[in-house]
Scaffold this active site. Structure first.
Site, PDB file in Angstrom:
ATOM      1  N   CYS A  43     -22.004 -28.749 -97.522  1.00  0.00           N
ATOM      2  CA  CYS A  43     -20.610 -28.404 -97.213  1.00  0.00           C
ATOM      3  C   CYS A  43     -20.180 -29.005 -95.876  1.00  0.00           C
ATOM      4  CB  CYS A  43     -20.441 -26.886 -97.184  1.00  0.00           C
ATOM      5  SG  CYS A  43     -18.782 -26.406 -96.711  1.00  0.00           S
ATOM      6  N   CYS A  48     -17.378 -30.232 -98.279  1.00  0.00           N
ATOM      7  CA  CYS A  48     -16.087 -29.582 -97.977  1.00  0.00           C
ATOM      8  C   CYS A  48     -15.459 -30.042 -96.664  1.00  0.00           C
ATOM      9  CB  CYS A  48     -16.258 -28.068 -97.886  1.00  0.00           C
ATOM     10  SG  CYS A  48     -17.522 -27.361 -98.909  1.00  0.00           S
ATOM     11  N   LYS A  51     -14.658 -33.916 -96.360  1.00  0.00           N
ATOM     12  CA  LYS A  51     -13.642 -34.178 -97.396  1.00  0.00           C
ATOM     13  C   LYS A  51     -12.282 -33.660 -96.953  1.00  0.00           C
ATOM     14  CE  LYS A  51     -12.516 -31.158 -99.788  1.00  0.00           C
ATOM     15  NZ  LYS A  51     -13.274 -30.519-100.855  1.00  0.00           N
ATOM     16  N   TYR A 177     -13.809 -31.288-109.762  1.00  0.00           N
ATOM     17  CA  TYR A 177     -13.311 -31.073-108.401  1.00  0.00           C
ATOM     18  C   TYR A 177     -13.367 -32.357-107.570  1.00  0.00           C
ATOM     19  CZ  TYR A 177     -13.993 -25.882-108.348  1.00  0.00           C
ATOM     20  OH  TYR A 177     -13.941 -24.536-108.551  1.00  0.00           O
ATOM     21  N   ILE A 178     -14.565 -32.944-107.513  1.00  0.00           N
ATOM     22  CA  ILE A 178     -14.768 -34.058-106.581  1.00  0.00           C
ATOM     23  C   ILE A 178     -13.917 -35.256-106.988  1.00  0.00           C
ATOM     24  CG2 ILE A 178     -16.487 -35.681-105.670  1.00  0.00           C
ATOM     25  CD1 ILE A 178     -18.541 -33.419-105.766  1.00  0.00           C
ATOM     26  N   GLU A 181     -10.195 -34.642-106.189  1.00  0.00           N
ATOM     27  CA  GLU A 181      -9.942 -34.576-104.741  1.00  0.00           C
ATOM     28  C   GLU A 181      -9.963 -35.977-104.125  1.00  0.00           C
ATOM     29  OE1 GLU A 181     -12.764 -31.722-103.184  1.00  0.00           O
ATOM     30  OE2 GLU A 181     -11.442 -30.036-103.672  1.00  0.00           O
ATOM     31  N   ARG A 204     -12.017 -29.461-116.438  1.00  0.00           N
ATOM     32  CA  ARG A 204     -12.502 -28.505-117.444  1.00  0.00           C
ATOM     33  C   ARG A 204     -12.869 -27.205-116.711  1.00  0.00           C
ATOM     34  NH1 ARG A 204     -17.624 -27.815-119.386  1.00  0.00           N
ATOM     35  NH2 ARG A 204     -18.332 -29.742-118.404  1.00  0.00           N
ATOM     36  N   ASP A 306     -26.287 -23.268-104.507  1.00  0.00           N
ATOM     37  CA  ASP A 306     -26.193 -24.261-105.590  1.00  0.00           C
ATOM     38  C   ASP A 306     -27.483 -24.362-106.407  1.00  0.00           C
ATOM     39  OD1 ASP A 306     -23.694 -24.871-104.706  1.00  0.00           O
ATOM     40  OD2 ASP A 306     -24.065 -27.014-104.372  1.00  0.00           O
ATOM     41  N   THR A 314     -19.385 -22.938-101.534  1.00  0.00           N
ATOM     42  CA  THR A 314     -19.958 -22.498-100.263  1.00  0.00           C
ATOM     43  C   THR A 314     -19.794 -20.993-100.008  1.00  0.00           C
ATOM     44  OG1 THR A 314     -19.727 -24.644 -99.276  1.00  0.00           O
ATOM     45  CG2 THR A 314     -19.761 -22.796 -97.751  1.00  0.00           C
ATOM     46  N   ALA A 344     -10.295 -23.279-104.857  1.00  0.00           N
ATOM     47  CA  ALA A 344      -9.227 -24.249-104.619  1.00  0.00           C
ATOM     48  C   ALA A 344      -9.747 -25.640-104.903  1.00  0.00           C
ATOM     49  CB  ALA A 344      -8.767 -24.172-103.164  1.00  0.00           C
ATOM     50  N   HIS A 438      11.141 -15.212 -97.683  1.00  0.00           N
ATOM     51  CA  HIS A 438      12.072 -16.247 -98.104  1.00  0.00           C
ATOM     52  C   HIS A 438      12.422 -17.187 -96.947  1.00  0.00           C
ATOM     53  CE1 HIS A 438      15.031 -17.950-100.776  1.00  0.00           C
ATOM     54  NE2 HIS A 438      15.931 -17.913 -99.810  1.00  0.00           N
ATOM     55  N   GLU A 443       6.691 -16.687-102.551  1.00  0.00           N
ATOM     56  CA  GLU A 443       7.493 -15.540-103.011  1.00  0.00           C
ATOM     57  C   GLU A 443       7.678 -15.554-104.532  1.00  0.00           C
ATOM     58  OE1 GLU A 443      11.687 -15.445-101.840  1.00  0.00           O
ATOM     59  OE2 GLU A 443      11.655 -17.606-101.519  1.00  0.00           O
TER      60      GLU A 443
HETATM   61  P1  NDP Z   1     -17.764 -30.892-111.880  1.00  0.00           P
HETATM   62  O1  NDP Z   1     -18.779 -30.170-112.667  1.00  0.00           O
HETATM   63  O2  NDP Z   1     -16.632 -30.153-111.305  1.00  0.00           O
HETATM   64  O3  NDP Z   1     -17.151 -32.065-112.768  1.00  0.00           O
HETATM   65  C1  NDP Z   1     -17.977 -33.024-113.350  1.00  0.00           C
HETATM   66  C2  NDP Z   1     -17.125 -34.011-114.108  1.00  0.00           C
HETATM   67  O4  NDP Z   1     -17.939 -35.084-114.537  1.00  0.00           O
HETATM   68  C3  NDP Z   1     -16.475 -33.420-115.345  1.00  0.00           C
HETATM   69  O5  NDP Z   1     -15.194 -33.983-115.466  1.00  0.00           O
HETATM   70  C4  NDP Z   1     -17.392 -33.903-116.464  1.00  0.00           C
HETATM   71  O6  NDP Z   1     -16.724 -34.113-117.675  1.00  0.00           O
HETATM   72  C5  NDP Z   1     -17.829 -35.250-115.938  1.00  0.00           C
HETATM   73  N1  NDP Z   1     -19.118 -35.699-116.438  1.00  0.00           N
HETATM   74  C6  NDP Z   1     -20.302 -35.045-116.409  1.00  0.00           C
HETATM   75  N2  NDP Z   1     -21.278 -35.814-116.918  1.00  0.00           N
HETATM   76  C7  NDP Z   1     -20.698 -36.971-117.290  1.00  0.00           C
HETATM   77  C8  NDP Z   1     -21.170 -38.168-117.883  1.00  0.00           C
HETATM   78  N3  NDP Z   1     -22.455 -38.295-118.219  1.00  0.00           N
HETATM   79  N4  NDP Z   1     -20.296 -39.164-118.127  1.00  0.00           N
HETATM   80  C9  NDP Z   1     -18.986 -39.027-117.809  1.00  0.00           C
HETATM   81  N5  NDP Z   1     -18.479 -37.922-117.241  1.00  0.00           N
HETATM   82  C10 NDP Z   1     -19.317 -36.904-116.985  1.00  0.00           C
HETATM   83  O7  NDP Z   1     -18.605 -31.664-110.780  1.00  0.00           O
HETATM   84  P2  NDP Z   1     -18.214 -32.384-109.406  1.00  0.00           P
HETATM   85  O8  NDP Z   1     -19.241 -33.431-109.259  1.00  0.00           O
HETATM   86  O9  NDP Z   1     -16.783 -32.746-109.362  1.00  0.00           O
HETATM   87  O10 NDP Z   1     -18.443 -31.223-108.346  1.00  0.00           O
HETATM   88  C11 NDP Z   1     -19.654 -30.471-108.321  1.00  0.00           C
HETATM   89  C12 NDP Z   1     -19.391 -29.057-107.927  1.00  0.00           C
HETATM   90  O11 NDP Z   1     -19.158 -28.990-106.546  1.00  0.00           O
HETATM   91  C13 NDP Z   1     -18.131 -28.456-108.552  1.00  0.00           C
HETATM   92  O12 NDP Z   1     -18.350 -27.927-109.832  1.00  0.00           O
HETATM   93  C14 NDP Z   1     -17.765 -27.386-107.579  1.00  0.00           C
HETATM   94  O13 NDP Z   1     -18.456 -26.211-107.905  1.00  0.00           O
HETATM   95  C15 NDP Z   1     -18.263 -27.943-106.250  1.00  0.00           C
HETATM   96  N6  NDP Z   1     -17.114 -28.481-105.467  1.00  0.00           N
HETATM   97  C16 NDP Z   1     -16.171 -27.605-105.021  1.00  0.00           C
HETATM   98  C17 NDP Z   1     -15.092 -28.058-104.287  1.00  0.00           C
HETATM   99  C18 NDP Z   1     -14.066 -27.089-103.823  1.00  0.00           C
HETATM  100  O14 NDP Z   1     -14.354 -25.892-103.779  1.00  0.00           O
HETATM  101  N7  NDP Z   1     -12.857 -27.533-103.498  1.00  0.00           N
HETATM  102  C19 NDP Z   1     -14.936 -29.468-103.966  1.00  0.00           C
HETATM  103  C20 NDP Z   1     -15.966 -30.303-104.506  1.00  0.00           C
HETATM  104  C21 NDP Z   1     -17.012 -29.806-105.221  1.00  0.00           C
HETATM  105  P3  NDP Z   1     -16.482 -32.956-118.782  1.00  0.00           P
HETATM  106  O15 NDP Z   1     -15.356 -32.152-118.305  1.00  0.00           O
HETATM  107  O16 NDP Z   1     -16.179 -33.722-120.005  1.00  0.00           O
HETATM  108  O17 NDP Z   1     -17.778 -32.217-118.865  1.00  0.00           O
END
Ligand code: NDP
Length: 459
Positions: A43, A48, A51, A177-178, A181, A204, A306, A314, A344, A438, A443
């Site tokens: 993080c 976090c 980023k 998420y990543i 973002e 998703r 994690d 986090t 978020a 307001h 609101e």
């Molecule tokens: P996520 O699990 O959020 O998303 C992974 C993405 O990769 C999905 O769109 C998934 O598709 C796709 N994917 C997975 N495997 C493959 C593949 N083999 N080929 C193509 N696409 C694939 O993971 P992130 O890496 O974005 O982030 C990891 C975690 O870190 C998050 O789940 C979150 O918990 C945390 N995080 C939180 C943040 C915050 O709080 N703001 C910011 C960044 C990270 P599909 O939908 O089809 O499965």
């Protein structure tokens, strides 16, 4: 003479590990934390915090343009990626210093190196064995990149935060998420951004109205989203072909770019640290299996954050750490409450969410949906084509608000406050009885009166 060198050895000095270690030490326990990389973990060092600093940096890209609608005469701004990265790194060094100080002040020993569990009560670091009453595994997770020809040419979020050169054209694989973002921040900084997702939509696991609204807003702002699309290979281009990379998709389409960035989820860090030999059970995905008190199959070994792959956030790891300390060091068995955890996404516009998605709520019973889509006041003068969406999901029988979702400026800040209301079980009538502030976007959450017509009611 104590039986063990320590009462607790934590492996991993990230958010969860540091919080658990220092809170345990405050109870008088003798604690050490082992870290092979930088104190602060994903993080603070690779996630976090850096980023969000880059997200702040990217907002100026829009702000200079928006200012014109408010009468400001702004000459063409220029952006220095190298300076932003250097300033961001200086801030991370400062934070790392604070983390070291927190450990020191709480009398937690920092053992520098890779920690390997060598038995239920022993950990080896740099060839030296330490004995301990309890071991806490807080080793976090690492980006997972699928096996695609040329994948070694791709970067993950680790490298994306430290690129030497700003990528003018970037392909981001994944829609979580990543991915969204980084798509938002690179786009706002002026890059040509293409997202490739294998599914029909981004994010998703989020409410469908959030997913659709954010995808629309991202596309309006210039991000290209290739849906239901899979990467076949990645190739490096030579000087003659214009340099950079070529991403070949199923079908024959190729996309040229300066960087290929995979954001396809994260894998728990459980390999090569002696867990299975010590009797710790791992799931099929390699996550440590724990009970409600974070205890593994080996009673003296615990895990959180994690690495247990419950909710990879986090604040969740931090709260798990506090629950672990209350249970093990304060004689107060405390399971973690995973209900109504707000989250978020620092996309552009950002997302804030707490509680159930509409689809989840409908599985549990009848619901009333309230929704508002509008152009935020700021953009009436900025002229930028941006819309916000806010949504309440109310359990029809109890009239409790069970889901609250927003896409729009300040959504993370707004939703944090409303998360308290959901945690307290607030009803729609209590939302309605709350006076709005307001003029704000927030609101809207206390002024929505008209239900979205329910198809079931029509029939
Ligand atoms: P996520 O699990 O959020 O998303 C992974 C993405 O990769 C999905 O769109 C998934 O598709 C796709 N994917 C997975 N495997 C493959 C593949 N083999 N080929 C193509 N696409 C694939 O993971 P992130 O890496 O974005 O982030 C990891 C975690 O870190 C998050 O789940 C979150 O918990 C945390 N995080 C939180 C943040 C915050 O709080 N703001 C910011 C960044 C990270 P599909 O939908 O089809 O499965």
């Amino acid at each position: 003479m104590p039986e063990f060198d320590y009462d607790l050895i934590t492996i991993g000095a990230g958010s969860g590990g540091v919080r658990a270690s220092r809170m345990a030490a405050r109870t008088g326990a003798r604690v050490a934390v082992v870290e092979e990389s930088r104190v602060g973990g994903t993080c603070v060092m690779r996630g976090c915090v850096p980023k969000k600093l880059l997200v702040y940096g990217s907002h100026f890209g829009h702000d200079f343009a928006d200012a014109r609608g408010f009468g400001w005469k702004v000459s063409e701004p220029t952006f220095d990626w190298g300076e932003l990265i250097a300033n961001k790194n200086a801030e991370l060094n400062r934070l790392e210093g604070i983390y070291h100080r927190i450990l020191r002040e709480n009398k937690v020993d920092l053992l520098d190196g890779r920690g390997v569990v060598t038995g239920p009560n022993s950990v080896e670091v740099n060839g030296k064995t330490y004995t301990t009453k309890r071991i806490l595994i807080a080793t976090g997770s690492w980006p997972h990149l699928p096996d695609v020809p040329g994948i070694e040419l791709a970067i993950s979020s680790n490298e994306a935060l430290d690129l030497d050169e700003f990528p003018k054209r970037i392909v981001i694989v994944g829609g979580g998420y990543i991915a969204v973002e980084f798509a938002g921040l690179f786009n706002a900084m002026g890059a040509d951004v293409t997202i490739i997702i294998r599914a029909g939509n981004i994010l998703r696991g989020f409410d469908d109205d959030i997913r659709n609204t954010l995808a629309q807003e991202m596309e309006k702002s210039g991000v290209t989203i290739h849906r239901e699309c899979v990467v076949r290979s990645i190739e490096k281009l030579g000087e003659k072909e214009g340099e950079g990379f070529s991403v070949r998709l199923h079908g024959s389409e190729t996309i040229g770019c300066d960087q290929v960035f995979y954001a396809t989820g994260r894998t728990p860090n459980t390999k090569g640290i002696g867990l299975e030999d010590a009797g710790v059970k791992l799931s099929d995905r390699g996550a440590v299996v724990v009970d409600e008190y974070f205890q593994t199959a080996t009673p003296s070994i615990f895990a959180l954050g994690d690495v247990i792959s419950r909710i990879e956030l986090t604040p969740v790891a931090i709260n798990e750490g506090m629950a672990f300390v209350a249970t093990q060091f304060e004689n107060t068995p405390t399971p973690m409450d995973y209900d109504n955890i707000p989250a978020a996404v620092f996309s552009q516009p950002p997302v804030g969410t707490v509680g159930l998605m509409e689809a989840q709520a409908r599985e549990r019973g009848e619901v009333d949906i309230y929704m508002s889509r509008f152009r935020p006041m700021k953009h009436t003068l900025s002229g930028r084509d941006v819309h916000a969406m806010m949504k309440l999901i109310v359990d029809r029988e109890s009239q409790r608000v069970v889901g609250l979702h927003m896409v729009g400026d300040d959504a993370p800040e707004i939703v944090q406050g409303f998360a308290v209301a959901l945690k307290c079980g607030a009803t729609k009538a209590q939302f309605d009885a709350t006076v709005g502030i307001h003029p704000t976007a927030a609101e809207e959450f206390v002024t929505m009166r008209d239900k979205v017509p329910d198809n079931d009611d029509d029939g």
